[in-house]
Design a protein around this motif. Structure first.
Motif, short mmCIF file in Angstrom:
data_model
loop_
_atom_site.label_atom_id
_atom_site.label_comp_id
_atom_site.label_asym_id
_atom_site.label_seq_id
_atom_site.Cartn_x
_atom_site.Cartn_y
_atom_site.Cartn_z
N VAL A 249 16.75 22.00 -43.08
CA VAL A 249 17.49 22.86 -42.15
C VAL A 249 18.04 24.04 -42.93
CG1 VAL A 249 18.21 21.13 -40.49
CG2 VAL A 249 19.72 21.70 -42.37
N ARG A 250 18.03 25.16 -42.26
CA ARG A 250 18.58 26.37 -42.86
C ARG A 250 19.88 26.71 -42.13
NH1 ARG A 250 17.41 32.01 -41.56
NH2 ARG A 250 15.59 31.48 -40.33
N LEU A 251 20.94 26.82 -42.89
CA LEU A 251 22.24 27.14 -42.30
C LEU A 251 22.70 28.51 -42.79
CD1 LEU A 251 24.26 23.80 -42.68
CD2 LEU A 251 22.99 24.62 -40.73
N ASP A 252 22.55 29.50 -41.94
CA ASP A 252 23.12 30.79 -42.25
C ASP A 252 23.53 31.46 -40.94
OD1 ASP A 252 20.79 31.90 -41.16
OD2 ASP A 252 19.82 32.07 -43.12
N ARG A 253 24.03 32.66 -41.03
CA ARG A 253 24.55 33.29 -39.83
C ARG A 253 23.46 33.46 -38.77
NH1 ARG A 253 27.09 38.59 -39.78
NH2 ARG A 253 27.16 38.59 -42.05
N ASP A 254 22.21 33.63 -39.21
CA ASP A 254 21.13 33.84 -38.24
C ASP A 254 20.78 32.57 -37.48
OD1 ASP A 254 20.77 36.55 -38.96
OD2 ASP A 254 19.68 35.92 -40.75
N THR A 255 20.87 31.41 -38.15
CA THR A 255 20.43 30.19 -37.48
C THR A 255 21.55 29.49 -36.73
OG1 THR A 255 20.86 28.86 -39.44
CG2 THR A 255 18.62 29.70 -39.18
N THR A 256 22.79 29.89 -36.96
CA THR A 256 23.89 29.12 -36.37
C THR A 256 24.73 29.94 -35.40
OG1 THR A 256 25.31 29.70 -38.23
CG2 THR A 256 24.14 27.63 -38.37
N GLN A 257 24.11 31.04 -34.91
CA GLN A 257 24.88 31.91 -34.04
C GLN A 257 25.29 31.25 -32.72
OE1 GLN A 257 22.81 35.59 -33.83
NE2 GLN A 257 24.41 36.64 -34.94
N ARG A 258 24.34 30.51 -32.16
CA ARG A 258 24.64 29.91 -30.86
C ARG A 258 25.67 28.80 -31.02
NH1 ARG A 258 20.97 27.10 -28.29
NH2 ARG A 258 19.46 27.31 -29.96
N LYS A 259 26.57 28.74 -30.03
CA LYS A 259 27.65 27.77 -30.07
C LYS A 259 27.09 26.34 -30.12
CE LYS A 259 32.09 27.31 -27.75
NZ LYS A 259 32.48 26.04 -27.63
N GLY A 260 27.65 25.54 -30.97
CA GLY A 260 27.25 24.15 -31.00
C GLY A 260 26.11 23.84 -31.95
N VAL A 261 25.38 24.88 -32.36
CA VAL A 261 24.21 24.66 -33.21
C VAL A 261 24.63 24.11 -34.57
CG1 VAL A 261 22.32 25.78 -34.42
CG2 VAL A 261 22.81 26.40 -32.07
N LEU A 262 25.66 24.71 -35.15
CA LEU A 262 26.11 24.25 -36.46
C LEU A 262 26.53 22.79 -36.39
CD1 LEU A 262 26.86 24.93 -39.42
CD2 LEU A 262 29.14 25.46 -38.59
N GLU A 263 27.29 22.45 -35.34
CA GLU A 263 27.74 21.07 -35.18
C GLU A 263 26.54 20.12 -35.11
OE1 GLU A 263 29.01 23.65 -33.78
OE2 GLU A 263 31.19 23.50 -33.70
N ASP A 264 25.51 20.55 -34.35
CA ASP A 264 24.31 19.72 -34.24
C ASP A 264 23.67 19.50 -35.60
OD1 ASP A 264 24.61 19.46 -31.60
OD2 ASP A 264 22.99 20.84 -31.00
N TYR A 265 23.50 20.59 -36.33
CA TYR A 265 22.90 20.49 -37.66
C TYR A 265 23.71 19.56 -38.56
CZ TYR A 265 19.43 24.22 -37.03
OH TYR A 265 18.37 24.97 -36.63
N LEU A 266 25.02 19.74 -38.52
CA LEU A 266 25.86 18.93 -39.40
C LEU A 266 25.72 17.45 -39.06
CD1 LEU A 266 29.10 21.13 -39.58
CD2 LEU A 266 27.31 20.88 -41.30
N GLN A 267 25.61 17.20 -37.75
CA GLN A 267 25.46 15.82 -37.32
C GLN A 267 24.13 15.24 -37.80
OE1 GLN A 267 26.08 15.57 -33.14
NE2 GLN A 267 27.30 13.71 -33.35
N GLN A 268 23.07 16.05 -37.66
CA GLN A 268 21.76 15.59 -38.14
C GLN A 268 21.78 15.31 -39.63
OE1 GLN A 268 18.60 18.34 -37.13
NE2 GLN A 268 19.41 18.59 -35.08
N ILE A 269 22.45 16.19 -40.37
CA ILE A 269 22.52 16.01 -41.82
C ILE A 269 23.25 14.72 -42.15
CG2 ILE A 269 23.53 16.93 -43.94
CD1 ILE A 269 23.17 19.76 -42.65
N ASN A 270 24.39 14.51 -41.49
CA ASN A 270 25.16 13.31 -41.79
C ASN A 270 24.46 12.04 -41.32
OD1 ASN A 270 27.21 14.56 -43.18
ND2 ASN A 270 28.33 15.05 -41.32
#
Ligand code: ADP
Ligand code: ZN
Ligand code: ZN
Length: 733
Positions: free
Chosen positions: A510-531
């Motif tokens: 997964v790539r986490l930067d401003r371009d991939t996490t702009q939409r609300k909730g996306v970062l949370e989803d990624y973090l959950q997948q990572i954990n």
């Protein structure tokens, strides 16, 4: 009667109005909001003084249209703080006061706080097995939430849990499992403070907690220096508990809540009291409620970002600033203030303790600790059984590199992945590549408005400037020589992502930067997948350096430390070291030890070697000594005057006039450096210049600015340019 009022306009003075005829002026509190005519418009103003005299001809004064508040929403101390900030940062008082308010109140909306609805379990809801709801998952989750936490949740808390809670809640009420709770929500009514018990602390944590708790109810500044994972948050929570037990409120400031969703969860898990949240992703309405809940004492804790600093507190007890070194505590436009520095002044005014915490304290704060202005609290070890990571420099000179990855690093990654552990790759540059260059003629894609290259965004087939709005389609052909050999130069996260897909075919990145996490909730989803272990490789920018816990990451690689080593800004080495240590802190949080690899072509660079062999604290001492020798902050104080205009002529004339002005002003020992072109001489079409004022004494610099600024604003050449003053600048760009 004359009202002296502050109006949020960029003008350095207060304004006189006639008091409205129909109200008892004597009963009005200073700080109340007023509506006043201003030019052809109406504006919201703040009452500063009631007097009988005006410096202006009374017949020319207009009347206040109406008074908006019965009582001032700000206390006298709040007003004093804002006045201080206006003086210290040389920013117009009206704009400073308006910063303290949430947008809705700034616009004159009513400050009446609707009592929030709260919900609780019915007797049936308490006893029922939530498994019976297995066919409507949302309802089951909501019931679980109630059954596993305390019995009562407010609308705000429900929204924090899941923005779409309403339908499930309605259904559960119809099924008579939940009901609206009519219990009084005021803080006084809440006897129970804890929702879950505190952890048992190690001796260092306990010492830190005891020290602060022995100093409640008066001003004292603490610096909690604790390596990542040392249990700083636990220390905060237990100190907060002690403050809550006294019936007082706590203001907790963090850099970016949206990047650390777990933090809010941890607070809610621990405390049963009402918690207000404030950050820029919330609606105006939500922020207004949060602000008023603190102001009226209905919430006991506010967790917020920089802008929450000025939230009025009914019963102030403590201010905490977590990750105090973080640059986002500095407001970089408009009213440029340091939330950290103002927090100290605020705590002093309120006579309460202030606690700054960080794994990598700012040099200013370490310096203040050295001078015994702050009491230093130390957490040298990680809490629990987790082990600190080992830092290594990887010399990549003359080595084969594939899109930023050396062979040695690739081999290490394979080893880690083979053990089913996660790898974290850090590269502080988003996009595919920072430059597009022509192989035929050397042409480079430049931004038309800025002194900057256009960054390649391959996924979207675009060239984009990271400093202004300009973007265009990705070119296939050189506009100069028409050849088709346009080559991406340099490295961005997008480019690394592609090579990872080739090199580690069966692994998930997964790539986490401003371009991939702009939409609300996306970062949370990624973090959950990572954990949840669904991700093998985490690739990202500085977003990764902020507070996340990745327990299964055992290898961290910083792909390019060198680009941070050669900045012209003296702040850069401090920031680089903080970033390295912060990113490293993501490794090996659990029982598995972690390794941190830094790829460099400068393996003997003193900054890197000191940091690695002796740690952040030695590094900080070295850099502080250098700063002392060079009389740089924190051994001197600076203010940066930035000037910009659409063409270079106006700034030139302005600086000529300013120089004449400076000759008339006693500058004392204040050094005046410049004017020079800004490091980025053109940005968004504006030509940029700067002038630096520096003095080893803060009071002398302030006295100088106090004389200079009113005169500067009066210069007619100042009207033709845009200028700003940055007191205690954290970067010189
Ligand atoms: P920091 O804020 O310094 O990064 P945290 O407070 O997040 O550290 O603590 C890191 C981890 O250690 C968390 O999972 C936390 O629950 C755990 N922890 C903290 N203090 C203790 C303690 N006294 N005993 C056991 N675990 C602890
Ligand atoms: Zn060309
Ligand atoms: Zn640009």
């Amino acid at each position: 009667m004359i009202f002296k009022v502050a109006i949020p306009v960029p003008i350095y003075r207060v304004f006189d109005y006639l008091a409205p005829a129909d109200i008892a002026v004597e009963s009005l509190e200073l700080g109340v909001r007023l509506e006043v005519p201003f030019g052809n418009a109406k504006k919201i103003a703040y009452l500063l003084e009631i007097t009988q005299q005006s410096t202006v001809d009374i017949t020319k004064l207009k009347s206040v249209i109406r008074v908006l508040d019965q009582q001032s929403l700000l206390s006298t101390k709040d007003l004093r703080l804002l006045q201080w900030a206006s003086d210290y940062y040389h920013h117009p008082i009206g704009e400073v006061i308006s910063t303290a308010f949430p947008t809705a109140l700034r616009q004159g909306k009513s400050a009446d706080l609707k009592v929030e609805k709260q919900y609780c379990l019915t007797e049936l809801g308490k006893s029922i097995d939530s498994a019976v709801l297995k066919r409507s998952l949302k309802q089951k989750e909501l019931l679980d939430k109630f059954q596993n936490g305390v019995a009562k949740l407010s609308e705000t808390e429900l929204t924090a849990w899941n923005p779409h809670w309403q339908p499930a809640l309605k259904a559960l009420i119809t099924k008579q499992l939940l009901t609206q709770s009519d219990v009084n929500t005021s803080a006084d009514a809440i006897k129970q403070i804890l929702r879950n018990p505190a952890l048992t602390c190690n001796p260092q944590q306990q010492a830190a907690i005891d020290n602060v708790c022995n100093n409640l109810n008066h001003f004292k500044a603490f610096l909690l220096e604790g390596v990542t994972g040392s249990g700083k948050t636990e220390v905060y929570l237990q100190i907060i508990q002690a403050v809550l037990e006294q019936g007082l409120q706590v203001l907790v400031l963090v850099p970016e809540i949206t990047l650390t969703p777990q933090l809010e969860e941890r607070f809610r898990h621990r405390f049963a009291v009402n918690i207000a949240i404030s950050h820029s992703k919330l609606t105006d309405k939500q922020r207004q409620i949060a602000w008023l809940q603190m102001q009226t004492g209905k919430c006991a804790i506010m967790l917020g970002t920089r802008s929450a600093l000025f939230t009025p507190l009914k019963r102030p007890g403590l201010i905490i600033l977590d990750e105090e070194h973080d640059g986002s505590f500095k407001q970089q436009e408009g009213f440029r203030f340091s939330a950290r520095d103002v927090a100290l002044v605020r705590a002093k005014l309120l006579a309460i303790p202030v606690l700054l915490g960080s794994a990598t304290p700012s040099l200013e704060s370490l310096h203040n600790a050295q001078r015994q202005r702050y009491e230093l609290l130390h957490l040298p070890e990680r809490a629990g059984n987790s082990i600190e990571p080992v830092l290594q420099l990887l010399d990549i000179r003359n080595k084969t590199i594939q899109e930023g990855l050396s062979e040695a690093l690739i081999a290490e990654m394979h080893k880690t992945l083979a053990k089913n552990e996660q790898v974290l790759l850090f590269l502080n540059r988003r996009g595919f590549a920072p430059t597009l260059i022509c192989h035929g003629c050397g042409w480079v894609a430049r931004c038309l408005n800025c002194d900057a290259n256009l960054v390649i965004h391959f996924d979207e087939q675009r060239l984009r400037c990271h400093h202004c709005e300009q973007e265009q389609l990705l070119l296939k052909q050189c506009p100069d020589c028409q050849c088709k050999q346009l080559t991406p130069l340099g490295l961005g996260t997008e480019r690394v992502e592609r090579v990872l897909a080739d090199l580690f075919k069966d692994k998930v990145t997964v790539r986490l930067d401003r371009d991939t996490t702009q939409r609300k909730g996306v970062l949370e989803d990624y973090l959950q997948q990572i954990n949840a272990g669904a991700v093998d490789i985490i690739l990202g920018t500085q977003m990764l350096a902020k507070g996340h816990h990745f327990p299964n990451v055992t290898l961290v690689a910083i792909l390019d430390v060198d680009s941070g080593l050669f900045s012209i800004d003296f702040h850069a080495s401090e920031k680089l070291a903080q970033m390295i240590v912060q990113v490293s802190g993501r490794a090996g949080r659990a029982e598995k030890p972690g390794t941190v690899i830094m790829q460099t072509r400068q393996p003997d660079h003193p900054l890197l070697t000191t940091l690695i062999t002796e740690g952040y604290n030695s590094f900080a001492k070295t850099v502080l000594n250098e700063r002392k020798a060079a009389s740089l902050p924190p051994y001197s104080y600076q203010a940066l005057l930035r000037v910009q205009a659409l063409e270079p002529e106006a700034p030139k004339l302005f600086f000529q006039a300013l120089k004449e002005l400076l000759q008339k002003i006693k500058s004392g020992h204040t050094l005046v450096l410049g004017p020079v072109a800004a490091p980025m001489a053109k940005r968004a079409g504006q030509y940029r210049y700067q002038m630096l004022f520096q003095n080893t004494r803060r009071d002398e610099l302030q006295a100088f600015l106090k004389t200079l600024m009113p005169a500067l604003t009066q210069l007619k050449q100042a009207k033709k340019i845009r200028w700003s003053l940055d007191v205690d600048p954290v970067d010189l760009y």
